[in-house]
Design an enzyme around this catalytic site. Structure first.
Site, PDB file in Angstrom:
ATOM      1  N   CYS A 151       0.786  -1.234   0.000  1.00 35.96           N
ATOM      2  CA  CYS A 151       0.000   0.000   0.000  1.00 35.96           C
ATOM      3  C   CYS A 151       0.818   1.284   0.000  1.00 35.96           C
ATOM      4  O   CYS A 151       0.681   2.123  -0.892  1.00 35.96           O
ATOM      5  CB  CYS A 151      -0.949  -0.002   1.199  1.00 35.96           C
ATOM      6  SG  CYS A 151      -2.143  -1.369   1.169  1.00 35.96           S
ATOM      7  N   HIS A 210      -1.210   6.161   2.814  1.00 39.88           N
ATOM      8  CA  HIS A 210      -1.319   5.059   3.770  1.00 39.88           C
ATOM      9  C   HIS A 210      -1.175   5.599   5.186  1.00 39.88           C
ATOM     10  O   HIS A 210      -0.191   6.272   5.509  1.00 39.88           O
ATOM     11  CB  HIS A 210      -0.244   4.002   3.514  1.00 39.88           C
ATOM     12  CG  HIS A 210      -0.333   2.833   4.444  1.00 39.88           C
ATOM     13  ND1 HIS A 210      -1.206   1.787   4.226  1.00 39.88           N
ATOM     14  CD2 HIS A 210       0.301   2.548   5.609  1.00 39.88           C
ATOM     15  CE1 HIS A 210      -1.096   0.908   5.198  1.00 39.88           C
ATOM     16  NE2 HIS A 210      -0.191   1.356   6.063  1.00 39.88           N
TER      17      HIS A 210
END
Length: 503
Positions: free
Chosen positions: A75, A129
């Site tokens: 991510c 993130h």
């Protein structure tokens, strides 16, 4: 759906041009939809079972990119590439917890660049993130980011008594998590869509669009980050009921590629943080079916939320001058090669969905086989919005996709690049730098800065072996040498940055 009639641009992580969106002097809005862990398991990409009607209808109005890739299949680094236009190998960040500004404190992110050019920028859900020590980027947004829990359980039996589950704690930036209970890997609750975070994110996006309609006069850049189909696979029961579990079968190929380095596959540690998942060893067939079922349910759930937002865009009359972007940050292994989650350089982890629709530029229902990657999106959006490329900050490493939008048969580049880190005895941390052409993938495993002769290679031929059953590198030295030239033309990868303070 009503939004499909005149919707002016949609991209599964791309953009749209001022020259065709509205009046010549009117700057386009941007609606940027990011979808966590979404692989090209969609009807528009040829899957016969998945129910993704909103994305599929969008695809019929768009250019669909068949060869779109992330720059790292996890991510935070993937989103760093998208939002800074710089590959992980140039930033030197390959983990979840290191904030990109530790490597590039003066970087101007994609939304921040639009903010500097007079846009009102708003972020909802998962864009950067957040978790595992990482945090949001306030400099990118005109107003505070709208947060949503990455993990939410609604059934009492799945909620930790008096605290958080292990993964909930990690996403909440708690540090002492090893002793916490493991949470459920899936949940099917008879609840409305807005009971889970993605439904709340969709509702907030609708409110933001309505507010933007009332303001007018100032273009908006609204980034909406949906959380599913990221683990755990929590979705309202009605989306689980779209499928019969017994219709799913675990993949027949359950072993890594023959001859691949032992460290190259993932041991899917992310999934093993959840209850009812073995801490070592494979899943049984029923567990595999349940996870595959859950991924499908989560995709259908998020597809419905995307449809709600796009419908509202149309009903408000904003579609005629709005660039819409929808992007999956990386792929996901669903049991192929005996692997789950992302965290590899293999095709199922690295390939992403990407659609782009621009009124007056793209032709409905067209497909492109051009090789594209996440770093291409920043310059694409700049060109489509009529903005100059940033000159005062980082050097963008992607290429604008606008020529391909105008002519989908056009090739933009020979190859795309991605990376994944591993540990190898006795070397310690090494990097697998990958180059993917339309036919081949070569992965070079070595320590950053070490001589090419120290590298170990993987080579796959997707024309002859689309399932990556065998590493061809030992048998094809000349082809390895040829593809290595493409890697050698790239800057040498930086090692993971080390700091005394990890944010």
């Amino acid at each position: 759906m009503k939004w499909l009639r005149p919707l002016f641009l949609i991209l599964i992580c791309c953009c749209g041009p001022t020259v065709v969106l509205g009046a010549a002097t009117e700057r386009p809005n941007v609606l940027f939809l990011c979808v966590d862990d979404l692989k090209p398991l969609l009807g528009c990409y040829g899957d016969k079972r998945i129910q993704s009607p909103n994305i599929d209808r969008l695809a019929r109005r768009s250019v669909l990119f068949e060869h779109a890739y992330c720059n790292q299949a996890v991510c935070a680094p993937s989103r760093n590439s998208l939002l800074t236009g710089v590959r992980p190998t140039s930033l030197g960040i390959y983990d979840l917890g290191t904030n990109f500004r530790l490597a590039a404190p003066d970087a101007v992110t994609l939304p921040q660049y639009f903010l500097k050019h007079g846009y009102r920028t708003e972020g909802l859900g998962k864009i950067f993130h957040v978790g595992h020590g990482n945090h949001e980027d306030p400099a990118s947004w005109s107003v505070p980011h709208f947060a949503a829990k990455s993990i939410a359980y609604l059934l009492p039996e799945n909620q930790a008594k008096g605290g958080l589950t292990r993964e909930e704690a990690r996403f909440a930036n708690e540090t002492d998590v090893a002793k916490l209970p493991r949470g459920a890997a899936w949940e099917s609750a008879a609840v409305p869509d807005n009971a889970y975070p993605d439904g709340k994110i969709a509702e907030e996006a609708i409110r933001r669009l309505r507010a933007s309609k009332e303001r007018s006069g100032q273009p908006f850049f609204i980034a909406v980050g949906f959380l599913k189909p990221h683990l755990p696979f929590c979705a309202p029961k009605r989306y689980w009921d779209l499928y019969s579990r017994q219709d799913f079968s675990p993949p027949s190929l359950r072993t890594p590629p023959e001859g691949a380095p032992a460290y190259a596959p993932t041991s899917w540690g992310e999934l093993r943080q959840y209850s009812d998942i073995p801490e070592t060893g494979p899943l049984n067939d029923e567990q595999a079916r349940t996870l595959i079922h859950g991924y499908h349910a989560a995709v259908s759930y998020v597809d419905a939320q995307i449809g709600r937002v796009l419908n509202e865009l149309e009903q408000l009359g904003l579609a005629a001058n709005t660039i819409v972007v929808l992007w999956g940050d990386h792929g996901w292994h669903l049991g192929d090669h005996g692997m789950w989650c992302k965290h590899t350089n293999y095709e199922e982890a690295a390939r992403i969905p990407l659609l782009i629709f621009v009124q007056g530029v793209t032709k409905p229902g067209t497909r492109s086989r051009a090789m594209v990657e996440s770093v291409d999106i920043y310059p694409t959006l700049c060109e489509l919005a009529g903005l100059p490329l940033p000159a005062e900050a980082q050097s963008l490493e992607g290429k604008s996709l606008v020529p391909v939008l105008k002519n989908p048969s056009r090739e933009l580049k020979e190859a795309v690049f991605h990376v994944y880190p591993r540990n190898r005895k006795p070397d310690g941390e090494i990097l697998g730098r990958a180059v993917r052409t339309s036919r081949y993938r070569l992965v070079e495993w070595k320590k950053p800065g070490m001589a090419p002769e120290t590298a170990e290679f993987e080579l796959y031929d997707y024309q002859k072996d689309p399932l990556e059953t065998k590493n061809l590198a030992p048998a094809e030295p000349e082809l390895v040498k040829k593809l290595s030239v493409l890697l050698a033309a790239q800057p040498e990868a930086k090692a993971q940055i080390r700091t005394s303070k990890r944010n």
